[in-house]
Design an enzyme around this catalytic site. Sequence first.
Site, PDB file in Angstrom:
ATOM      1  N   HIS A 150       5.001   4.614  12.826  1.00 43.33           N
ATOM      2  CA  HIS A 150       5.011   4.639  11.355  1.00 43.33           C
ATOM      3  C   HIS A 150       5.821   5.870  10.949  1.00 43.33           C
ATOM      4  O   HIS A 150       5.371   7.000  11.149  1.00 43.33           O
ATOM      5  CB  HIS A 150       3.574   4.725  10.832  1.00 43.33           C
ATOM      6  CG  HIS A 150       3.461   4.775   9.336  1.00 43.33           C
ATOM      7  ND1 HIS A 150       2.880   3.765   8.593  1.00 43.33           N
ATOM      8  CD2 HIS A 150       3.846   5.713   8.430  1.00 43.33           C
ATOM      9  CE1 HIS A 150       2.898   4.089   7.305  1.00 43.33           C
ATOM     10  NE2 HIS A 150       3.472   5.276   7.188  1.00 43.33           N
ATOM     11  N   HIS A 152       8.534   8.066   8.176  1.00 41.82           N
ATOM     12  CA  HIS A 152       8.975   8.311   6.806  1.00 41.82           C
ATOM     13  C   HIS A 152      10.412   8.827   6.817  1.00 41.82           C
ATOM     14  O   HIS A 152      10.907   9.315   7.841  1.00 41.82           O
ATOM     15  CB  HIS A 152       8.028   9.284   6.100  1.00 41.82           C
ATOM     16  CG  HIS A 152       6.734   8.645   5.697  1.00 41.82           C
ATOM     17  ND1 HIS A 152       6.445   8.275   4.398  1.00 41.82           N
ATOM     18  CD2 HIS A 152       5.648   8.284   6.434  1.00 41.82           C
ATOM     19  CE1 HIS A 152       5.239   7.718   4.350  1.00 41.82           C
ATOM     20  NE2 HIS A 152       4.731   7.720   5.581  1.00 41.82           N
ATOM     21  N   ARG A 185       0.831  -1.199   0.000  1.00 44.04           N
ATOM     22  CA  ARG A 185       0.000   0.000   0.000  1.00 44.04           C
ATOM     23  C   ARG A 185       0.870   1.255   0.000  1.00 44.04           C
ATOM     24  O   ARG A 185       1.002   1.933  -1.004  1.00 44.04           O
ATOM     25  CB  ARG A 185      -0.941  -0.028   1.211  1.00 44.04           C
ATOM     26  CG  ARG A 185      -2.172   0.887   1.079  1.00 44.04           C
ATOM     27  CD  ARG A 185      -1.917   2.303   1.551  1.00 44.04           C
ATOM     28  NE  ARG A 185      -1.478   2.380   2.924  1.00 44.04           N
ATOM     29  CZ  ARG A 185      -1.089   3.507   3.502  1.00 44.04           C
ATOM     30  NH1 ARG A 185      -1.099   4.650   2.821  1.00 44.04           N
ATOM     31  NH2 ARG A 185      -0.654   3.517   4.751  1.00 44.04           N
ATOM     32  N   THR A 223       4.350  11.563   9.492  1.00 46.78           N
ATOM     33  CA  THR A 223       3.919  11.560   8.099  1.00 46.78           C
ATOM     34  C   THR A 223       4.827  12.387   7.199  1.00 46.78           C
ATOM     35  O   THR A 223       5.081  12.010   6.048  1.00 46.78           O
ATOM     36  CB  THR A 223       2.471  12.070   8.001  1.00 46.78           C
ATOM     37  OG1 THR A 223       1.668  11.357   8.942  1.00 46.78           O
ATOM     38  CG2 THR A 223       1.909  11.869   6.610  1.00 46.78           C
ATOM     39  N   HIS A 265      41.977  -4.629   5.082  1.00 43.27           N
ATOM     40  CA  HIS A 265      40.710  -5.130   5.610  1.00 43.27           C
ATOM     41  C   HIS A 265      40.545  -6.605   5.274  1.00 43.27           C
ATOM     42  O   HIS A 265      40.131  -7.403   6.120  1.00 43.27           O
ATOM     43  CB  HIS A 265      39.538  -4.348   5.011  1.00 43.27           C
ATOM     44  CG  HIS A 265      39.422  -2.950   5.528  1.00 43.27           C
ATOM     45  ND1 HIS A 265      38.243  -2.240   5.495  1.00 43.27           N
ATOM     46  CD2 HIS A 265      40.337  -2.124   6.087  1.00 43.27           C
ATOM     47  CE1 HIS A 265      38.435  -1.047   6.019  1.00 43.27           C
ATOM     48  NE2 HIS A 265      39.704  -0.948   6.367  1.00 43.27           N
TER      49      HIS A 265
END
Length: 539
Positions: free
Chosen positions: A206, A208, A13, A178, A303
Amino acid sequence: MSKSISIFDTTLRDGTQGEGISLSADDKLKIARKLDDLGVHYIEGGIPGSNMKDIEFFKRVKDLHLNAKITAFGSTRRKNSQADQDDNLQRILAAGVPAATLVGKSWDFHVHTALQTSLEENLAMIGDSIAYLKSKGLEVIFDAEHFFDGYKNNPEYAAAVMSRAREAGADWLVMCDTNGGTLPHEIRDIISSLTLHLPGAPLGIHTHNDCELAVANALSAIEAGARQVQGTINGYGERCGNANLCSIIPTLQLKMGYSCIPGDSLPQLTNTARYVSEVANVNMPVNQPYVGSAAFAHKGGIHVSAILRDSRTYEHIAPELVGNKQRVLVSELAGQSNVLSKAQDMGLNLDPSSEQARKVIDKIKDLEHQGYQFEGADASLELLLREATGEMNELFTFESFKMLVEKSAGKPVVSEAFVKLKVGGETLYTAGEGNGPVNALDNALRKALLAHFPQLKDMHLSDYKVRVLDEKDQTAAKVRVLIESKNFSDTWSTVGVSANVIEASWEALVDSMRYALLGQMSPEVTDLLDLGQRGLVNH
């Protein structure tokens, strides 16, 4: 304090709102099955009734009998209306899902400006909608849109929104960043304040990624008391994306002591991320943490020397824990350790003290100086190392090719290639047409080789990239061509460099076919083949 975290995936979604991402109903079903195998708890499928793809998804997903809860997304009822008359809520019920995500306003600025209604009516919209869906037997996840901006502007009202949602029976109260502009310490402080106002409330997060902080903010929220985290695979989402579950899940599970998905599912994470990337037709960033192809790649010689003794020297976890693998890159920075490690991976016997080892290292550095780059062309590197160790039987000898490109007025360009090769002492001269020079060369080369090597019919070119190396030379600039090839079981990349893009393409193309034939020839056929040269450019 519970150490179990609920994983809510919204790839299908919120993820599809990302630029360049479009999923068909079939795509969504494939991804849903993969997410279920990974062990996420919720899969948000879309917005029922908003488009034919989501309608088809919700209809067909029931036949998959997934363990995860399929969730439908929608908003609270319209202002000044009845919940049982709201079309959006009716579509959620018609989807036949066990859970619903309802988004509502928690920022007073949005209530006045976007909804153009009163603060009290907004609270009624939230409470009525949640109570109505609960009365129909659904689990309800309330997403408080712009919660953190709202809390900073009017903490009493933002808290009142959450209180009303809880009173109405919401199973989860999810705080949404949001706009993606909140900082981790703000997340922590606001959630800590909210938990004093709503002790024991089932909180979710939630976030962003507009400030590159979505993962950090989600982890901060968990530390402050949230017990559900929402995000997407590979961080897909609108603008700069959503919180990346491929980073959140292993960090919570391996570093912070939380339980997110079954332990035996965590090694599926890398495969899941790459599968979703393929279905969505979006290239994964190579440097994506945990699951990217470069996440455990090592280039500097010092490394590599260290990780060969103990990988913990330069790796924060064992890559196998998330289904990834350690890679040693060979470049102009390569030391002896890099080359020896790659040779060992290929099963080649390369004595570290030998003149042979020194020469191949020098050769790689010289080629990189010319513009070659083997970090993304492991197949060309393997061919080069096999040549250096004398373990490469050339299957065909290049003699020449010609190109004809014709453009007539009002007609498309036609490309034709003529290729001359020697295979097993036999000279072959073939022609091939294509929609471009490289396609024509590919077709001509295949025509010459397929009779001798029928396994080539199973391989195809899957990607083709050209990089200009010295822009100041303009149209005379040297270019690097990278070709990705696939068959039923493998993917490999080859490289070519030249001031002529067709020559560079030919070199990468020939290498792709040479690599496809490694280990596939019978000794009887191999004995017939001439020891040839690599192609136009002999490494």
